[in-house]
Scaffold this motif. Sequence first.
Motif, PDB file in Angstrom:
ATOM      1  N   LYS A 179      41.144  50.092  51.036  1.00 42.67           N
ATOM      2  CA  LYS A 179      41.944  48.877  51.003  1.00 42.67           C
ATOM      3  C   LYS A 179      42.371  48.537  49.572  1.00 42.67           C
ATOM      4  O   LYS A 179      41.771  48.988  48.617  1.00 42.67           O
ATOM      5  CB  LYS A 179      41.137  47.700  51.550  1.00 42.67           C
ATOM      6  N   ASN A 180      43.350  47.702  49.469  1.00 37.28           N
ATOM      7  CA  ASN A 180      43.825  47.269  48.167  1.00 37.28           C
ATOM      8  C   ASN A 180      42.775  46.408  47.465  1.00 37.28           C
ATOM      9  O   ASN A 180      41.955  45.757  48.101  1.00 37.28           O
ATOM     10  CB  ASN A 180      45.127  46.476  48.331  1.00 37.28           C
ATOM     11  N   GLY A 181      42.789  46.418  46.142  1.00 31.16           N
ATOM     12  CA  GLY A 181      41.823  45.627  45.374  1.00 31.16           C
ATOM     13  C   GLY A 181      41.904  45.994  43.913  1.00 31.16           C
ATOM     14  O   GLY A 181      42.608  46.923  43.536  1.00 31.16           O
ATOM     15  N   ASP A 182      41.178  45.262  43.084  1.00 30.16           N
ATOM     16  CA  ASP A 182      41.142  45.535  41.648  1.00 30.16           C
ATOM     17  C   ASP A 182      40.285  46.774  41.388  1.00 30.16           C
ATOM     18  O   ASP A 182      39.073  46.745  41.605  1.00 30.16           O
ATOM     19  CB  ASP A 182      40.557  44.309  40.932  1.00 30.16           C
ATOM     20  N   LEU A 196      36.215  47.213  41.632  1.00 29.47           N
ATOM     21  CA  LEU A 196      35.679  48.125  42.651  1.00 29.47           C
ATOM     22  C   LEU A 196      34.760  49.160  42.013  1.00 29.47           C
ATOM     23  O   LEU A 196      33.697  49.472  42.551  1.00 29.47           O
ATOM     24  CB  LEU A 196      36.826  48.832  43.379  1.00 29.47           C
ATOM     25  N   GLN A 216      36.416  39.164  42.971  1.00 27.48           N
ATOM     26  CA  GLN A 216      36.738  40.295  43.843  1.00 27.48           C
ATOM     27  C   GLN A 216      35.712  40.419  44.972  1.00 27.48           C
ATOM     28  O   GLN A 216      36.058  40.711  46.112  1.00 27.48           O
ATOM     29  CB  GLN A 216      36.769  41.583  43.015  1.00 27.48           C
ATOM     30  N   MET A 250      36.415  40.202  49.057  1.00 31.88           N
ATOM     31  CA  MET A 250      36.088  41.279  49.981  1.00 31.88           C
ATOM     32  C   MET A 250      35.152  40.847  51.101  1.00 31.88           C
ATOM     33  O   MET A 250      35.141  41.440  52.172  1.00 31.88           O
ATOM     34  CB  MET A 250      35.448  42.441  49.227  1.00 31.88           C
TER      35      MET A 250
END
Lengths: 210, 210
Positions: free
Chosen positions: A160-163, A167, B202, B206
């Motif tokens: 999935k999209n994210g920083d 991550l 973040q 999530m």
Amino acid sequence: MNTKELILEEALRQFSQKGFEGTSMSDIAGPLGISKAALYKHFESKQQIFDRIIEESEEKYKDVLEKLSVHYPDNGNDKLNKKDVDVYSGISAKGLCENVLAFVRFSMSDEYSRQVRRMLTISQFQSRELSEMYTGRYVDAMLGYDEKLFEQLIKAGVIKNGDPKALAAMFYAPVIMYMGIWDREPQRAKECEKAIRDHVEQFFLMTSKH
Amino acid sequence: MNTKELILEEALRQFSQKGFEGTSMSDIAGPLGISKAALYKHFESKQQIFDRIIEESEEKYKDVLEKLSVHYPDNGNDKLNKKDVDVYSGISAKGLCENVLAFVRFSMSDEYSRQVRRMLTISQFQSRELSEMYTGRYVDAMLGYDEKLFEQLIKAGVIKNGDPKALAAMFYAPVIMYMGIWDREPQRAKECEKAIRDHVEQFFLMTSKH
DNA sequence: GTCTATAGACCGATAGAC
DNA sequence: GTCTATCGGTCTATAGAC
């Protein structure tokens, strides 16, 4: 003829257990069955032995990174190299999981890696150079690599999209945390290995598209 | 009359910089303007000074945990106490975020906390007792607390379902990782603080239901 | 390149005066 | 409870024989 290497080997063992100040030249010479005076035929001082161990570990570290195709911050190349793309463009969550576990198992079973890690851990505040080496080796290099990896995986639509940076921290930090427990309390090795496995699994449950 | 405390204070400063073996009795006595012989009127040995610092830090640590209502592993109580439930049953992601940042800011600005953390870091392999203290204080206690917290938050429907232990590791490990950089390289403080903020944000992106 | 012997500094800890 | 003086030991490093 390899007395010099034997000295470095024994010195590392001692330094990693008792630290630089806590280790005497006799401590190093004794187990080798030579007198401490003989050490000075190979090295000028105790400090020089320590410095050479650090130097050598830096060389070996770079070699390992090279083999693993992990980008090293100092070479000025900001992009993953060809091999990385090949290896990771089609990687599965399970593959990456096994990749991490292999890295952990090597780091924890290889005696040389353990000793260097311990020595750097207890010497990390001794100089600015050692502080930066510790951070660079055990934090920044791994985080930087994982960050680029997650960038790729996001682009490829695997996760999935994210920083990517956040991550990477979320993925890697628990691994070193459990490796820290493992180093301090080897009797908890099994527990730590399982915790790392559980963590990696949970991470991909949370981040994978499915 | 508080010479004893001044000795402990100076000894901690020295031990946290140069370690037990790297610190001499003169190093401790010098800055206090007394002779090293005078130290022996207050403590029997250098080891006893070190041990007393550890003991005292353990007492202060428990006091802080008590105030923060963090459950301490040794007291045999497996449940969060009343205050925890009150505090956290209705907590928001933003509230928890601020909670963590307050913890970090205190840990990093309080000189005593920093020195104890540094001393334990460079002494963590010196004895089984110190190894277990390090893990207990900086890993297990925090993980155990966060784990119970996430259990509550999952039950309360604030965050998505998942393994509370793995979630706790994913939440807490990056925080100590960045605190480690911060300790080694204070000039990166700002960067670390931001990274921790980004991470916490973040994490809730999530895990939160929204 | 190994040894024994030792210089010279510093260590932790103690004795004893005040 | 502080000092000076010192003990007995260990430290890093060197000298010099082999």
